[in-house]
Write an enzyme that holds these catalytic residues in place. Structure first.
Site, PDB file in Angstrom:
ATOM      1  N   ARG A 242      -1.994   8.126  -5.212  1.00  0.00           N
ATOM      2  CA  ARG A 242      -1.555   8.947  -4.078  1.00  0.00           C
ATOM      3  C   ARG A 242      -1.286  10.363  -4.574  1.00  0.00           C
ATOM      4  O   ARG A 242      -0.728  10.556  -5.656  1.00  0.00           O
ATOM      5  CB  ARG A 242      -0.266   8.384  -3.469  1.00  0.00           C
TER       6      ARG A 242
ATOM      7  N   TYR B 211      -8.992   7.157  -2.341  1.00  0.00           N
ATOM      8  CA  TYR B 211      -8.002   6.272  -2.974  1.00  0.00           C
ATOM      9  C   TYR B 211      -7.149   5.572  -1.889  1.00  0.00           C
ATOM     10  O   TYR B 211      -6.611   6.230  -0.985  1.00  0.00           O
ATOM     11  CB  TYR B 211      -7.094   7.042  -3.944  1.00  0.00           C
TER      12      TYR B 211
ATOM     13  N   LYS C 168       0.807   3.349   3.867  1.00  0.00           N
ATOM     14  CA  LYS C 168       1.922   4.279   3.683  1.00  0.00           C
ATOM     15  C   LYS C 168       2.010   5.279   4.856  1.00  0.00           C
ATOM     16  O   LYS C 168       3.102   5.627   5.302  1.00  0.00           O
ATOM     17  CB  LYS C 168       1.758   5.052   2.382  1.00  0.00           C
TER      18      LYS C 168
ATOM     19  N   HIS D  63      10.382   0.498   2.857  1.00  0.00           N
ATOM     20  CA  HIS D  63       9.513   0.213   1.716  1.00  0.00           C
ATOM     21  C   HIS D  63      10.100  -0.999   0.988  1.00  0.00           C
ATOM     22  O   HIS D  63      10.693  -0.859  -0.086  1.00  0.00           O
ATOM     23  CB  HIS D  63       9.501   1.463   0.819  1.00  0.00           C
TER      24      HIS D  63
ATOM     25  N   SER E  96       8.383   2.382  -7.258  1.00  0.00           N
ATOM     26  CA  SER E  96       7.171   1.819  -7.866  1.00  0.00           C
ATOM     27  C   SER E  96       7.435   1.405  -9.311  1.00  0.00           C
ATOM     28  O   SER E  96       8.301   1.973  -9.986  1.00  0.00           O
ATOM     29  CB  SER E  96       6.000   2.800  -7.860  1.00  0.00           C
TER      30      SER E  96
ATOM     31  N   CYS F 276       8.700  -1.293 -10.484  1.00  0.00           N
ATOM     32  CA  CYS F 276       9.918  -2.055 -10.777  1.00  0.00           C
ATOM     33  C   CYS F 276       9.752  -3.521 -10.410  1.00  0.00           C
ATOM     34  O   CYS F 276      10.737  -4.267 -10.360  1.00  0.00           O
ATOM     35  CB  CYS F 276      11.110  -1.452 -10.049  1.00  0.00           C
TER      36      CYS F 276
ATOM     37  N   ASP G 267       5.511  -5.119   0.239  1.00  0.00           N
ATOM     38  CA  ASP G 267       5.590  -3.654   0.192  1.00  0.00           C
ATOM     39  C   ASP G 267       6.317  -3.014   1.380  1.00  0.00           C
ATOM     40  O   ASP G 267       6.987  -2.012   1.201  1.00  0.00           O
ATOM     41  CB  ASP G 267       4.158  -3.086   0.111  1.00  0.00           C
TER      42      ASP G 267
ATOM     43  N   ARG H 241      -6.388  -1.329  -8.967  1.00  0.00           N
ATOM     44  CA  ARG H 241      -5.809  -2.123  -7.881  1.00  0.00           C
ATOM     45  C   ARG H 241      -6.660  -3.314  -7.511  1.00  0.00           C
ATOM     46  O   ARG H 241      -7.859  -3.367  -7.805  1.00  0.00           O
ATOM     47  CB  ARG H 241      -5.671  -1.225  -6.636  1.00  0.00           C
TER      48      ARG H 241
HETATM   49  C1  OXD Z   1       3.156   2.501  -3.795  1.00  0.00           C
HETATM   50  C2  OXD Z   1       2.228   1.428  -3.432  1.00  0.00           C
HETATM   51  O1  OXD Z   1       2.718   3.526  -4.343  1.00  0.00           O
HETATM   52  O2  OXD Z   1       2.687   0.426  -2.876  1.00  0.00           O
HETATM   53  O3  OXD Z   1       4.357   2.346  -3.534  1.00  0.00           O
HETATM   54  O4  OXD Z   1       1.013   1.562  -3.669  1.00  0.00           O
HETATM   55 MN    MN Z   2       4.722   0.629  -2.251  1.00  0.00          MN
END
Ligand code: OXD
Ligand code: MN
Length: 598
Positions: free
Chosen positions: A73, A201, A210, A230, A252, A254, A281, A379
């Site tokens: 991102r 992406y 998102k 989130h 992210s 974690c 997510d 991914r």
């Molecule tokens: C993030 C994702 O960046 O879930 O939080 O891809």
């Molecule tokens: Mn995320």
């Protein structure tokens, strides 16, 4: 391909208008059928957008490679475009809608020439659920279509729903020239619209994720008095067969995805625990007529990070991604299967790396760094229905009742393994002051704390001070608000070694959390909140270093006083907009720490 079914004039007029701007050769409506998916996959293989993987080992699986500078991102190119700058807040990049449309139009102009424009009607949340929101994404990328088919419910059933609902988020995407200098991810909350151009992406282009489900949804949620967060959602089946649900927010890297589908460690499995995954997510949460908070996962797939995924970190995900999965930027093995750093099994002795170059292990680049087979943010996209721990409640229109909200960060010191807030308002303070330490993988000083309130800093579609107020107000709407906790799996000893093993062992902490929710155990009152008595965390089958549990549950006054200085600095960014309740919580914590002489 079949013609579309809609009589929704708002939709057809908008599609016509955008087609006029982007100039595609043809328009194809996505119907959600298996036949159309197959056609698109075959076309993508022919055009080299996808590589078909070894169908014996990985049935219905494909590999995609992005441009080398289009792998994550791009927050600095992501904007909230509201008439007033204040409405976007200090937490967002801002552009006026007029300037943003003008800039983007110049890039979108004829960007789809000689290409197909796909029209993807999609529903975030089960089609027809009162929780759900509809979007329509226009894109010139087959990769986007094939990802959206996994990540959302899309096609004719959504068009049928649109006949009744009429309203939808207008999502426009074009790869254009995939030029980072002409890349923009624009959100227009006041127009319920998203424009994304110049990227391929996932996080920038799967606009249901998102962009809609967090940035636009958070803006709508405040108006409609619900919450777009989130957060993972997981069900914990207790030994008596009862399932309790928690929602948890971590920044992210974690371990949100791993936690959402963990397999209980032997000791707890024998007791009868089992995990049911609802989402990894995003959570959309509403107060129901019973006065408690109910949540749905608006997505229908996982867009997860491949490196580090293996049978120890996440055995359920290893199973999930064995079929019907799109891999992005991983290593291609000679047998046409895939690999990434931290995958199960042996390191392959050769392959094609994520950039499409021949690869051998331990090869160094010009700067002397080991060349990775997979990009660190490689991914997989895979439907939740593949997941062995998928909850049967995923399709239920009402979602699941939430007993606890859990916040967490990566902290070597300061934050104990777990603590419980005193009440909702204090819990909002705990979430608002959440932070994570930078690791070697991020730009910045190692160990420096980055504040990431509720893990929403890059995803809150409006002024975060207003978001805090919204959280405080939501607490007032609930007769039975969930309890709020904070966890930290990353505390270290004096030698820098992790004190807690993490992964599936984290269930031991969740067990204590649920026991607290059900008033089954007492707790120790400290200045920062309620902490467990060490004997209340079930350690069956887990051998920790001596005194580790005591160290994990220690509250160090000096560290917390230092922490408060950072929090104060962070709060000052919001100036007068910061809710008084959070200032008061800050002062109260300071007082409690000063008084505490233990
Ligand atoms: C993030 C994702 O960046 O879930 O939080 O891809
Ligand atoms: Mn995320």
């Amino acid at each position: 391909m079949k013609k579309h079914l809609t009589t929704n004039k708002k939709l057809t007029e908008w599609v016509d208008k955008m087609a006029k701007l982007c100039g595609p050769q043809r328009i194809v409506w996505i119907d959600g059928s298996a036949e159309q998916k197959l056609i698109l996959e075959n076309e993508s293989v022919d055009s080299k957008e996808l590589i078909r993987l070894n169908q014996d080992k990985l049935p219905d699986c494909f590999l995609h490679r992005t441009a080398h500078d289009d792998v994550a991102r791009t927050e600095h190119l992501t904007f909230i475009c509201t008439k007033k700058k204040r409405d976007a807040g200090p937490n967002n990049n801002w552009m006026s809608p007029a300037a943003a449309y003008r800039k983007a139009k110049a890039i979108f102009k004829n960007a789809m020439a000689k290409r197909t424009m796909y029209v993807i009607p999609f529903s975030m949340g089960p089609v027809g659920s009162p929780f759900s929101k509809i979007g329509v994404e226009l894109t010139d990328s087959r990769y986007v279509v094939l990802n959206m088919l996994k990540m959302t419910r899309c096609g004719n059933e959504v068009l049928r729903q649109l006949e009744k609902d009429n309203d939808f988020t207008k999502c426009l995407h074009s790869k254009a020239q995939l030029d980072i200098k002409k890349r923009l991810i624009l959100h227009f909350p006041e127009d319920n619209a998203i424009w994304s151009v110049g990227s391929g992406y996932g996080g920038n282009v799967l606009l249901g994720k998102k962009c809609l489900s967090l940035r636009i949804a958070s803006y709508i949620a405040r108006k409609e008095k619900w919450m777009a967060e989130h957060m993972l959602i997981m069900g914990i089946e207790e030994p008596n067969g009862h399932v309790e649900y928690i929602a948890a927010a971590f920044p992210s890297a974690c371990g949100k995805t791993n936690l959402a589908m963990l397999i209980p460690p032997e000791g707890l499995k024998n007791k009868g625990y089992r995990i049911w995954t609802v989402g990894d997510d995003i959570a959309w949460m509403r107060v129901d007529s019973d006065g408690s908070l109910w949540a749905v996962n608006p997505e229908s797939g996982f867009f997860g990070v491949a490196p580090g995924t293996n049978s120890k970190s996440n055995p359920n995900m290893v199973e999930t991604i064995k079929k019907n999965t799109i891999y992005t930027n991983v290593l291609l093995k000679p047998d046409n299967s895939v690999w990434w750093e931290g995958a199960d099994g042996q390191v392959p002795d050769q392959g094609i790396d994520w950039k499409g170059h021949p690869w051998k292990p331990d090869t160094l680049d010009a700067e002397g760094k080991v060349i990775k087979g997979a990009h660190p943010n490689a991914r997989f996209t895979t439907p939740i229905s593949n997941c062995p721990s998928a909850s049967f409640r995923i399709e239920q229109h009402h979602g699941v009742p939430i007993s606890a909200i859990v916040f967490g960060g990566r902290r070597e010191h300061v934050a104990p393994l777990v603590y419980e807030s005193f009440n909702w308002q204090h819990g909002v303070f705990v979430g608002a002051t959440m932070g994570s330490e930078l690791t070697a993988a991020q730009v910045g000083k190692i160990g420096q704390v980055r504040r990431d309130p509720m893990a929403m800093l890059p995803f809150c579609g409006y002024n975060m001070a207003e978001y805090f107020k919204h959280w405080l107000n939501m607490g007032k709407l609930m007769a039975k608000p969930p309890k709020i906790f904070h966890v930290n799996w990353f505390r270290t000893d004096a030698q820098g070694k992790f004190l807690w093993p993490g992964f599936c062992e984290n269930l031991r902490v969740l067990e204590w959390i649920l026991d607290r929710c059900n008033n089954k155990v007492d707790a120790r009152k400290t200045p920062i909140g309620y902490l467990p008595y060490p004997s209340d965390i079930d350690m069956t089958g887990l051998a920790l270093e001596e005194d580790a549990i005591e160290s994990l549950l220690k509250v160090n006054k000096e560290e917390w006083l230092e922490e408060l200085k950072g929090i104060n600095k962070f709060f000052n960014d919001f100036k007068k907009d910061l809710p008084a309740e959070l200032r008061n919580e800050y002062k109260a914590l300071l007082e409690r720490l000063k008084k505490d002489d233990k």
